[in-house]
Write a protein that holds these residues in place. Structure first.
Motif, PDB file in Angstrom:
ATOM      1  N   ARG A   1       0.821  -1.209   0.000  1.00  0.00           N
ATOM      2  CA  ARG A   1       0.000   0.000   0.000  1.00  0.00           C
ATOM      3  C   ARG A   1       0.859   1.265   0.000  1.00  0.00           C
ATOM      4  O   ARG A   1       0.505   2.252  -0.630  1.00  0.00           O
ATOM      5  CB  ARG A   1      -0.924   0.003   1.219  1.00  0.00           C
ATOM      6  CG  ARG A   1      -1.791   1.258   1.309  1.00  0.00           C
ATOM      7  CD  ARG A   1      -2.814   1.195   2.413  1.00  0.00           C
ATOM      8  NE  ARG A   1      -3.833   0.192   2.164  1.00  0.00           N
ATOM      9  CZ  ARG A   1      -5.037   0.190   2.768  1.00  0.00           C
ATOM     10  NH1 ARG A   1      -5.336   1.159   3.634  1.00  0.00           N
ATOM     11  NH2 ARG A   1      -5.908  -0.749   2.525  1.00  0.00           N
ATOM     12  N   ARG A   2       2.001   1.210   0.692  1.00  0.00           N
ATOM     13  CA  ARG A   2       2.862   2.389   0.815  1.00  0.00           C
ATOM     14  C   ARG A   2       3.988   2.416  -0.223  1.00  0.00           C
ATOM     15  O   ARG A   2       4.816   3.317  -0.212  1.00  0.00           O
ATOM     16  CB  ARG A   2       3.483   2.437   2.220  1.00  0.00           C
ATOM     17  CG  ARG A   2       2.474   2.651   3.332  1.00  0.00           C
ATOM     18  CD  ARG A   2       3.162   2.764   4.679  1.00  0.00           C
ATOM     19  NE  ARG A   2       4.103   3.863   4.687  1.00  0.00           N
ATOM     20  CZ  ARG A   2       3.785   5.140   4.930  1.00  0.00           C
ATOM     21  NH1 ARG A   2       2.525   5.455   5.181  1.00  0.00           N
ATOM     22  NH2 ARG A   2       4.705   6.080   4.926  1.00  0.00           N
ATOM     23  N   PHE A   3       4.004   1.420  -1.116  1.00  0.00           N
ATOM     24  CA  PHE A   3       5.051   1.324  -2.139  1.00  0.00           C
ATOM     25  C   PHE A   3       6.434   1.322  -1.493  1.00  0.00           C
ATOM     26  O   PHE A   3       7.365   1.979  -1.950  1.00  0.00           O
ATOM     27  CB  PHE A   3       4.935   2.481  -3.156  1.00  0.00           C
ATOM     28  CG  PHE A   3       3.593   2.545  -3.824  1.00  0.00           C
ATOM     29  CD1 PHE A   3       3.265   1.658  -4.841  1.00  0.00           C
ATOM     30  CD2 PHE A   3       2.648   3.476  -3.421  1.00  0.00           C
ATOM     31  CE1 PHE A   3       2.020   1.711  -5.452  1.00  0.00           C
ATOM     32  CE2 PHE A   3       1.393   3.536  -4.027  1.00  0.00           C
ATOM     33  CZ  PHE A   3       1.077   2.641  -5.056  1.00  0.00           C
ATOM     34  N   SER A   4       6.548   0.590  -0.389  1.00  0.00           N
ATOM     35  CA  SER A   4       7.809   0.463   0.339  1.00  0.00           C
ATOM     36  C   SER A   4       8.251  -0.989   0.317  1.00  0.00           C
ATOM     37  O   SER A   4       7.480  -1.886  -0.029  1.00  0.00           O
ATOM     38  CB  SER A   4       7.646   0.919   1.792  1.00  0.00           C
ATOM     39  OG  SER A   4       7.262   2.273   1.880  1.00  0.00           O
ATOM     40  N   SER A   5       9.495  -1.240   0.716  1.00  0.00           N
ATOM     41  CA  SER A   5       9.968  -2.616   0.795  1.00  0.00           C
ATOM     42  C   SER A   5       9.460  -3.255   2.083  1.00  0.00           C
ATOM     43  O   SER A   5       9.147  -2.564   3.063  1.00  0.00           O
ATOM     44  CB  SER A   5      11.497  -2.652   0.772  1.00  0.00           C
ATOM     45  OG  SER A   5      12.029  -2.143   1.984  1.00  0.00           O
ATOM     46  N   PHE A   6       9.385  -4.576   2.076  1.00  0.00           N
ATOM     47  CA  PHE A   6       8.983  -5.323   3.274  1.00  0.00           C
ATOM     48  C   PHE A   6       9.939  -5.013   4.421  1.00  0.00           C
ATOM     49  O   PHE A   6       9.510  -4.815   5.561  1.00  0.00           O
ATOM     50  CB  PHE A   6       8.994  -6.825   2.955  1.00  0.00           C
ATOM     51  CG  PHE A   6       8.612  -7.698   4.120  1.00  0.00           C
ATOM     52  CD1 PHE A   6       7.299  -8.076   4.328  1.00  0.00           C
ATOM     53  CD2 PHE A   6       9.574  -8.150   5.028  1.00  0.00           C
ATOM     54  CE1 PHE A   6       6.936  -8.878   5.404  1.00  0.00           C
ATOM     55  CE2 PHE A   6       9.224  -8.945   6.109  1.00  0.00           C
ATOM     56  CZ  PHE A   6       7.909  -9.308   6.294  1.00  0.00           C
ATOM     57  N   HIS A   7      11.252  -4.942   4.110  1.00  0.00           N
ATOM     58  CA  HIS A   7      12.262  -4.679   5.137  1.00  0.00           C
ATOM     59  C   HIS A   7      12.030  -3.319   5.794  1.00  0.00           C
ATOM     60  O   HIS A   7      12.123  -3.187   7.019  1.00  0.00           O
ATOM     61  CB  HIS A   7      13.663  -4.724   4.521  1.00  0.00           C
ATOM     62  CG  HIS A   7      14.742  -4.260   5.447  1.00  0.00           C
ATOM     63  ND1 HIS A   7      15.198  -5.014   6.514  1.00  0.00           N
ATOM     64  CD2 HIS A   7      15.447  -3.096   5.489  1.00  0.00           C
ATOM     65  CE1 HIS A   7      16.127  -4.339   7.164  1.00  0.00           C
ATOM     66  NE2 HIS A   7      16.302  -3.182   6.563  1.00  0.00           N
ATOM     67  N   THR A   8      11.738  -2.287   4.985  1.00  0.00           N
ATOM     68  CA  THR A   8      11.529  -0.941   5.534  1.00  0.00           C
ATOM     69  C   THR A   8      10.334  -0.916   6.479  1.00  0.00           C
ATOM     70  O   THR A   8      10.413  -0.374   7.590  1.00  0.00           O
ATOM     71  CB  THR A   8      11.321   0.072   4.399  1.00  0.00           C
ATOM     72  OG1 THR A   8      12.501   0.130   3.594  1.00  0.00           O
ATOM     73  CG2 THR A   8      11.018   1.463   4.945  1.00  0.00           C
ATOM     74  N   VAL A   9       9.216  -1.506   6.049  1.00  0.00           N
ATOM     75  CA  VAL A   9       8.017  -1.516   6.891  1.00  0.00           C
ATOM     76  C   VAL A   9       8.251  -2.346   8.149  1.00  0.00           C
ATOM     77  O   VAL A   9       7.830  -1.966   9.247  1.00  0.00           O
ATOM     78  CB  VAL A   9       6.802  -2.050   6.105  1.00  0.00           C
ATOM     79  CG1 VAL A   9       5.586  -2.208   7.035  1.00  0.00           C
ATOM     80  CG2 VAL A   9       6.461  -1.108   4.954  1.00  0.00           C
ATOM     81  N   ASN A  10       8.957  -3.457   8.015  1.00  0.00           N
ATOM     82  CA  ASN A  10       9.236  -4.303   9.180  1.00  0.00           C
ATOM     83  C   ASN A  10      10.102  -3.560  10.188  1.00  0.00           C
ATOM     84  O   ASN A  10       9.908  -3.692  11.412  1.00  0.00           O
ATOM     85  CB  ASN A  10       9.930  -5.591   8.731  1.00  0.00           C
ATOM     86  CG  ASN A  10       9.918  -6.653   9.813  1.00  0.00           C
ATOM     87  OD1 ASN A  10       8.896  -6.881  10.462  1.00  0.00           O
ATOM     88  ND2 ASN A  10      11.045  -7.304  10.030  1.00  0.00           N
ATOM     89  N   THR A  11      11.059  -2.758   9.704  1.00  0.00           N
ATOM     90  CA  THR A  11      11.893  -1.958  10.608  1.00  0.00           C
ATOM     91  C   THR A  11      11.046  -0.919  11.331  1.00  0.00           C
ATOM     92  O   THR A  11      11.182  -0.716  12.547  1.00  0.00           O
ATOM     93  CB  THR A  11      13.018  -1.263   9.821  1.00  0.00           C
ATOM     94  OG1 THR A  11      13.848  -2.253   9.209  1.00  0.00           O
ATOM     95  CG2 THR A  11      13.880  -0.398  10.750  1.00  0.00           C
ATOM     96  N   HIS A  12      10.156  -0.242  10.592  1.00  0.00           N
ATOM     97  CA  HIS A  12       9.250   0.722  11.224  1.00  0.00           C
ATOM     98  C   HIS A  12       8.378   0.027  12.275  1.00  0.00           C
ATOM     99  O   HIS A  12       8.139   0.571  13.362  1.00  0.00           O
ATOM    100  CB  HIS A  12       8.355   1.379  10.171  1.00  0.00           C
ATOM    101  CG  HIS A  12       9.029   2.448   9.380  1.00  0.00           C
ATOM    102  ND1 HIS A  12       9.667   3.524   9.957  1.00  0.00           N
ATOM    103  CD2 HIS A  12       9.161   2.626   8.034  1.00  0.00           C
ATOM    104  CE1 HIS A  12      10.160   4.310   9.023  1.00  0.00           C
ATOM    105  NE2 HIS A  12       9.873   3.780   7.851  1.00  0.00           N
TER     106      HIS A  12
END
Length: 215
Positions: free
Chosen positions: A171-182
């Motif tokens: 949904r945010r056009f981000s990587s899985f790693h980035t969202v998981n870190t957040h």
């Protein structure tokens, strides 16, 4: 010596390019975890550290301050996408070891921050300087929720609405790693262990209302 403490390859390449473009290119190295950072500071105690705090494995602001106290001759440049006002106030406002430049700052500011750092002078970019001069209005959110950045608050809302990390990334056009870190940062700041506990805090603080939660 400059230490680039950042997990993102593209960021490290960009910072190295800026360092190489200076009239007297400094020595530098890159580290990707806290243990290597501390090991490097043991050898170069007066190093300049460019740190993406939000993506690094430092647990909280208290731990960051302890590390800074351990190496009083080091200078820290926080180089992040965004930081909450509370975090900025706890670091920059109270410790001259810390400067800040944002990843979306213009190139001339990033270059200037590095020139200041090499003279062991701290640099605060214009955006953060304006934030410190004009603090945001604090609402009735709990202190923990208020410590979240705008991005973290948006992701918390999506977590509370039941989206998985993969769905949030899409949904945010981000990587899985980035969202998981957040996600890890959100749980750490809120002092919770799972999405259920985070959701209860989000509902209580009004980040997501019951109508959205029960859709």
């Amino acid at each position: 010596m400059i230490v680039f403490a950042d997990k993102q390859d593209i960021t490290r390449v960009g910072l190295i390019h800026v360092a190489d473009s200076l009239s007297e290119a400094p020595q530098y190295c890159c580290v990707e975890d806290k243990a290597t950072l501390i090991e490097t500071l043991n050898e170069e105690s007066d190093a300049v550290v460019y740190l993406d705090y939000t993506m690094f494995d430092i647990n909280d602001v208290a731990e960051l301050q302890i590390i800074a106290q351990r190496f009083p001759n080091a200078l820290w440049v926080l180089f992040c996408d965004e930081l909450s006002y509370e975090f900025i106030n706890q670091t920059v406002a109270n410790n001259r070891q810390f400067g800040i430049v944002m990843k979306d700052s213009p190139l001339y500011e990033i270059r200037e921050s590095m020139m200041y750092a090499l003279r062991h002078q701290r640099f605060i970019c214009q955006h953060i300087a304006e934030m410190l001069l004009n603090p945001p209005v604090v609402d009735d959110m709990s202190p923990a929720i208020a410590c979240l950045t705008k991005t973290e608050t948006e992701i918390l809302k999506l977590i509370a609405m039941g989206l998985t990390t993969k769905e949030i990334a899409e949904r945010r056009f981000s990587s899985f790693h980035t969202v998981n870190t957040h996600r890890k940062n959100i749980f750490r700041k809120l002092g919770v262990n799972n999405a259920h506990e985070a959701t209860k805090l989000a509902l209580r603080a009004g980040v997501v209302d019951s109508a959205e939660y029960y859709i």
